[in-house]
Design an enzyme around this catalytic site. Sequence first.
Site, PDB file in Angstrom:
ATOM      1  N   ASP A 178      -9.992  -3.524  -5.601  1.00  0.00           N
ATOM      2  CA  ASP A 178      -9.271  -2.902  -4.534  1.00  0.00           C
ATOM      3  C   ASP A 178      -9.901  -1.392  -4.301  1.00  0.00           C
ATOM      4  OD1 ASP A 178      -7.574  -1.395  -2.561  1.00  0.00           O
ATOM      5  OD2 ASP A 178      -5.676  -2.576  -3.368  1.00  0.00           O
ATOM      6  N   SER A 206       0.808  -1.034  -0.019  1.00  0.00           N
ATOM      7  CA  SER A 206       0.013   0.159   0.052  1.00  0.00           C
ATOM      8  C   SER A 206       0.887   1.292   0.022  1.00  0.00           C
ATOM      9  CB  SER A 206      -0.933  -0.159   1.033  1.00  0.00           C
ATOM     10  OG  SER A 206      -1.998   0.814   1.047  1.00  0.00           O
ATOM     11  N   HIS A 211      -8.229  -4.864  -1.431  1.00  0.00           N
ATOM     12  CA  HIS A 211      -6.781  -4.612  -0.896  1.00  0.00           C
ATOM     13  C   HIS A 211      -6.007  -5.519  -0.014  1.00  0.00           C
ATOM     14  CE1 HIS A 211      -4.269  -1.128  -0.391  1.00  0.00           C
ATOM     15  NE2 HIS A 211      -4.252  -1.136   1.087  1.00  0.00           N
TER      16      HIS A 211
END
Length: 704
Positions: free
Chosen positions: A641, A556, A676
């Site tokens: 995501d 991330s 995610h």
Amino acid sequence: IGLTLLSITNCKMEKREITTQDDFPPAPVAQKIPVTFTEFSNTRVDNYYWMRDKEDPNVIEYLNLENEYTQTVMASTKDLQESIYNEILGRIKEDDQSYPTYMNGYYYYSKSEAGKQYRVFCRKKGSLDAPEEIIFDVNQMAEGHRAFRFAGYSISPDNNLAAFSFNTTGSFADNIIKVKNLNTGEYLQTNIPMASSFTWANDNKTIFYTIVDNALRPYRVYRHNIESPNKDTFIYEEKDARFNTYVYKSKTNNYIFIGSNSTYTSELQYIDANMPLQQFKIFLPRVEGVEYSVNHHKDKFFIRYKDKDNLNGVIYTAPLDGFQDRANWNTFLGHNPNVRIEGMDVSEKFLSVELRENGLNNIVVYNLIDNSSQSINFPEPVYSIYLMGNPEYQSNTIRYNYTSLNRPSTLYEYNMESQETTKLKEQEVPSGFNPDDYTVERLWAESHDGTLVPMAIVYKKGLRKNGKNPALLYSYGSYGYSSDVFFSPALYSLIDRGFVYAIAQIRGGSDLGEQWYEDGKLLNKKNTFKDFIACAQKLIDDRYTSSDRLAAMGGSAGGLLMGAVVNMRPELFQTIVAQVPFVDVINTMLDTSLPLTTQEYEEWGDPNIEEYYNYILSYSPYDNITKQDYPNILATSGLNDSQVGFHEPTKWVAKLRDYKTDNNIVLLYTNMDSGHGGATGRYDRIKETAFEFAFILDRVGIKK
């Protein structure tokens, strides 16, 4: 075939053959469709902007081609992946149960069962010897879905109903709230989509909840009555796009709060939890740069307060009447520039405070009756603790979790009256684990500006510091999230193969206090990247590893870190794993229709202001790819995501392949069913970890 290296594994000198991209069929070549952007007289051309539309069949076809190519390249590692998977599984107790927590007359716990992907949530009434009640069997709930993410539940005050949220896409933005009758097992008519936080009022029929907007920002609060589920009442809208909003109930069950938070400003509203039809009132009006949180005690409020002069926080007490007048506040715990207040838990007689000093946490318990205090201390040089508190207001005990790089997570209970500590549960490693077989150290790397950056490392005893060991360096470095050490059963599949594993506690996190965060955000963001580079250089200079044996990993915003450092110092790293990486920073931050854009301005800066635009553009990984050699790279993404669009790593990989001048391998893997967090089932997650570790091992020439 390819480059032959010498490596030391299990004290044996063996030849390792490392393949290159020439040993495989050509990688997919993405179509270039130039799109031109002009901002502040600067012109950018994005050849892969078209990749952002997941409804475009050409995009899906391309992602499938990339996945097929990745499987082709990784085919020779199938046995290695299987070995790692079995090793990790052997270190995990498949049939396991959390330690029960007592709350409002019931003991609550969850359990996992061998062969099942998801947890089962249970309770027992009054006694651990009582019959087990299954609240949610997530395995049954997930049947027929390729992804299923259970996002949590809340029990009504009378213990008869459970509100819960879930999604079937793996995307946090798709959460739905439903309500289950725990006496009958039936589901009520409640069905709230696009939901975020939620909490019960004390009447057992009212739920306050937040929903997200098109940019996936929690922004509105509604009141829902389960007896009239189609007539929800609008309560509040957070109009400032920098702020997220949420709801929660005080531990005392006396108040319901609406919170509004940006990166460095907050505001709370409140009502009596017994009167859900009340109008919410402001606790303290928001002031730019001031953050506060409130813990209710039956006699007072405890207020954690932070502003530019008190970055690490202050704890005040305020009376229940007249708390809005600052003259009525008293300092309970003053500001310390070297100690950050991480959190607190209030009970009838005690206040427990988690503090962070010099990168390490400790817990201090304050007796509210006699004003004495007690510290819970920890002897190891590198560790992490997490204050778990206790949901029961009148309890005299708190729980905390302790872990380190070579110490499995252990849950303790501390009696605040007797000052005795009891070990409740230690993470089991069924295949066997001896902490004394490993060495844990803390190193300090000197960054570009002379700042010393802490780094925790672990390796198997007997390792020789000769520069020939493989190593993996990990960090995050954003949003003030500290890169704490923890015990990972999976990592020992690398460590037992001779790896040095290191966690860099770089600026941008709050590892050394709130100023550490301030020094790694906005126009100081490059400190984050340079700190990581300094840690990598330290591992090399001290001969723990060498640049041709060093891997790095981040996810991330930690993936942004990966993208930035390989542009800045690609020669330092042999392999990079970038998990759902945020790498297309300038495009994303200019597009307010995307999630996590406007409210992120306080983290990265507003690119509509030229100074911030130029600074972001100067480090945005996608925009700074140049014609140079790059390490081996594996990028991962999730089609659903909601935090980092799948198109970011997809574009990044396509452009890297077009520009790079080396013969290393660059792969993209997209989970086509999730978001995610990757795979939602625990066995599937282990498979993804084994896949990533196999890539790292294969790239340094370790085949078994």
